[in-house]
Write a protein that holds these residues in place. Structure first.
Motif, PDB file in Angstrom:
ATOM      1  N   SER A  38      50.582 -31.884  18.367  1.00  0.00           N
ATOM      2  CA  SER A  38      49.432 -31.593  17.507  1.00  0.00           C
ATOM      3  C   SER A  38      49.494 -30.182  16.939  1.00  0.00           C
ATOM      4  N   GLY A  39      50.093 -29.248  17.675  1.00  0.00           N
ATOM      5  CA  GLY A  39      50.212 -27.877  17.165  1.00  0.00           C
ATOM      6  C   GLY A  39      51.067 -27.813  15.922  1.00  0.00           C
ATOM      7  N   ARG A  42      48.961 -29.135  13.018  1.00  0.00           N
ATOM      8  CA  ARG A  42      47.967 -28.149  12.566  1.00  0.00           C
ATOM      9  C   ARG A  42      48.620 -27.042  11.754  1.00  0.00           C
ATOM     10  N   HIS A  45      49.648 -28.157   8.172  1.00  0.00           N
ATOM     11  CA  HIS A  45      48.574 -28.520   7.238  1.00  0.00           C
ATOM     12  C   HIS A  45      47.385 -27.566   7.333  1.00  0.00           C
ATOM     13  N   ALA A  46      47.675 -26.330   7.682  1.00  0.00           N
ATOM     14  CA  ALA A  46      46.596 -25.345   7.821  1.00  0.00           C
ATOM     15  C   ALA A  46      45.875 -25.107   6.499  1.00  0.00           C
ATOM     16  N   LEU A  85      43.353 -33.138  19.107  1.00  0.00           N
ATOM     17  CA  LEU A  85      43.508 -33.632  17.746  1.00  0.00           C
ATOM     18  C   LEU A  85      42.556 -34.806  17.560  1.00  0.00           C
ATOM     19  N   ARG A 119      41.765 -33.966   6.150  1.00  0.00           N
ATOM     20  CA  ARG A 119      40.758 -33.065   6.692  1.00  0.00           C
ATOM     21  C   ARG A 119      39.386 -33.612   6.334  1.00  0.00           C
ATOM     22  N   GLU A 124      37.477 -30.709   9.827  1.00  0.00           N
ATOM     23  CA  GLU A 124      38.265 -31.029  11.014  1.00  0.00           C
ATOM     24  C   GLU A 124      39.558 -31.732  10.611  1.00  0.00           C
ATOM     25  N   LEU A 125      40.709 -31.120  10.956  1.00  0.00           N
ATOM     26  CA  LEU A 125      41.990 -31.758  10.682  1.00  0.00           C
ATOM     27  C   LEU A 125      42.109 -33.008  11.552  1.00  0.00           C
ATOM     28  N   SER A 126      42.480 -34.152  10.936  1.00  0.00           N
ATOM     29  CA  SER A 126      42.449 -35.431  11.649  1.00  0.00           C
ATOM     30  C   SER A 126      43.613 -36.303  11.203  1.00  0.00           C
TER      31      SER A 126
END
Length: 515
Positions: A38-39, A42, A45-46, A85, A119, A124-126
């Motif tokens: 998940s890192g 993230r 797609h920051a 996540l 997002r 919230e990134l999903s």
């Protein structure tokens, strides 16, 4: 007695397990390919804007930590090694039956998911779930439903539950791993050779501590779990390996406290043609490097709480070299008002209030005085330098001392000149705790023999932590050992300083516990 609610939960989860098996579903499949952490997702797609969708697909896996249903759609949170996540599952994408099966899973179940990144409007990134599978059925509910496990006994005895429930605990052990990697890298890049010496030893030595004893059946002899690798490493220096280190476990049969565990991790390194000043330079440079690596962005400071529970004070510790250096005698005067150079054993005991171990010699009393009055005050990185010979059976006589005086032994204090009873030894302190110890290593076999004899007298006095006589090590010194610097650094205590942990048990995955 078993908690009825716990029994009911277990029975319910086992029933689900059996239903899965009866339906032909394997609740414990063998693998899940092409997984992305998940890192990584993230980070990639920051910059995704709120409400923005993509067609970029990932496969992720983790433990279900939360579930929120909304009719024909549901949100789930999973936790993997990088953190949380959010997943968004919809009936019109994966089908109503698949959604029902997904939302019927229990908290703690481990799933694998394929999904596309987006997002939410709330930022919230999903992942939009396009496919999923069960990877492991959890038969027991997660601790505190991922809201945090606080019971100390449970946290230490069931570390797996602690890691499941507390992200900050996972962070501590990531930092521990990075600390060890950084220490090794720093020494490797400077030409040190990593070696391994026996953990089971026919004679313990290299520190003043009580050993663990075991018995070897085939050899029919007692052996000791090592209290330190020091004497073996110095024999390697004699053999021509001029820069060596060992990072591993040592064992000391002592009490358990916030800074002691009977099994602990140390690194010791030895460097030929160097002295204790060189060792101090190397230590502060090594630790500064490790701090910058663990902190990231080159930061040389850490913030931690010091003081007794209920009276803690937050301080910022700066590891930037050079560190403060102060003589042991001067530090004791500064923090206790007692000048140990003016006292023999009995008068020192009286100056300390009289409540001391009646079997403790002058050197042991000095050590106790340091621990009680000096050590708690050494918050910023500090070297205490030039220790009495009684406390330093393997340290070279101070270069300003008169060898004739020390050769005669120092059973009575004070000496005519303080420096005649000194060795070239330092201990390093941070946050009120000793983290490292070093010598200009004693390489005179005759002087080493006298030190062993002095330690034998302490054993006869009743000191079960004194150093036993090691004839094999004397023989090694008689082959000739070059001038050598030796340093021992406590990895567990260093990690305490870098993570803000209040107790050694916080940085040991499975600390020793009472029944």
């Amino acid at each position: 007695m078993t908690d009825p609610s716990a029994s009911d939960l277990l029975a319910e989860r086992r029933a689900k397990l059996e239903r899965l098996r009866e339906s032909g579903t394997n609740p414990f499949p063998y693998r899940f390919d092409d997984r992305t952490g998940s890192g990584t997702i993230r980070a990639a797609h920051a910059g995704l804007a709120d409400g923005e969708e993509t067609t970029v697909s990932y496969r992720v896996a983790g433990r279900i930590a939360a579930r929120r249903g909304h009719g024909k759609a549901a949100f789930l949170d999973i936790v993997d090694g990088d953190g949380r996540l959010q997943l968004h599952a919809r009936a019109d994408v994966i089908g109503a039956e698949s959604l029902d099966e997904l939302t019927s899973l229990d908290l703690g179940d481990i799933i694998g998911v394929t999904g596309e990144v987006f997002r939410t409007r709330r930022g919230e990134l999903s992942l939009k779930v396009t496919d999923w599978e069960l990877l492991a059925k959890s038969l027991l509910p997660p601790p505190e439903k991922f809201h945090g496990l606080e019971d100390i006994e449970t946290r230490y005895r069931r570390r797996e539950l602690d890691l499941i429930a507390n992200e900050e605990v996972r962070t501590i052990f990531r930092k521990r791993a990075k600390t060890i990697t950084s220490v090794r890298r720093w020494l490797d890049e400077r030409g040190f050779l990593e070696v391994e010496t026996p953990v089971l030893q026919p004679l313990y030595g290299g520190a003043l501590a009580k050993p663990f004893i075991t018995h070897h059946n085939v050899l029919d002899r007692d052996l000791y779990l090592r209290i330190a690798p020091e004497l073996y490493l110095k024999r390697l220096i004699v053999g021509g390996l001029e820069k060596v280190y060992e990072l591993g476990k040592d064992f000391r049969n002592e009490g358990v406290s916030h800074k002691h565990n009977p099994e602990f991790t140390m690194i010791e390194w030895y460097e030929a043609y160097a002295d204790y000043n060189d060792g101090a330079d190397r230590l502060e440079q090594l630790v500064a490097y490790v701090v910058a690596e663990v902190n990231g962005e080159g930061s040389m400071t850490v913030t931690r709480e010091i003081g007794e529970p209920g009276a803690e004070e937050e301080v910022e510790i700066d590891f930037t070299p050079p560190w403060r250096r102060i003589g042991l005698r001067e530090a004791i005067i500064e923090y206790s008002g007692i000048d140990i150079a003016e006292h023999d054993r009995d008068s020192l005991a009286e100056a300390m209030g009289g409540k001391v171990d009646p079997q403790a010699g002058w050197g042991k009393l000095v050590d106790d005085l340091v621990g009680k009055t000096v050590e708690p005050n050494l918050v910023q990185p500090t070297f205490l330098v030039d220790y009495p010979v009684e406390l330093s059976p393997f340290a070279k006589l101070h270069r300003d001392a008169d060898p004739a005086v020390t050769a005669a032994g120092t059973p009575e204090r004070p000496l005519a000149r303080w420096q005649d009873g000194l060795t070239e030894r330092w201990e390093a302190f941070v946050g009120g705790i000793e983290v490292a110890n070093a010598f200009s290593e004693l390489n005179d076999p005759d002087d080493q023999r006298r030190r062993f004899e002095q330690q034998a007298a302490e054993i006869n006095r009743g000191d079960d932590e004194a150093q036993p006589y090691d004839e094999t090590f004397i023989a090694a010194l008689e082959q000739g050992m070059p001038p050598t610097s030796g340093v021992g650094l406590g990895i567990d205590r260093l990690v305490m300083m870098l993570t803000g942990a209040r107790s050694l048990r916080e940085v040991l995955l499975f600390p020793a516990m009472r029944d």
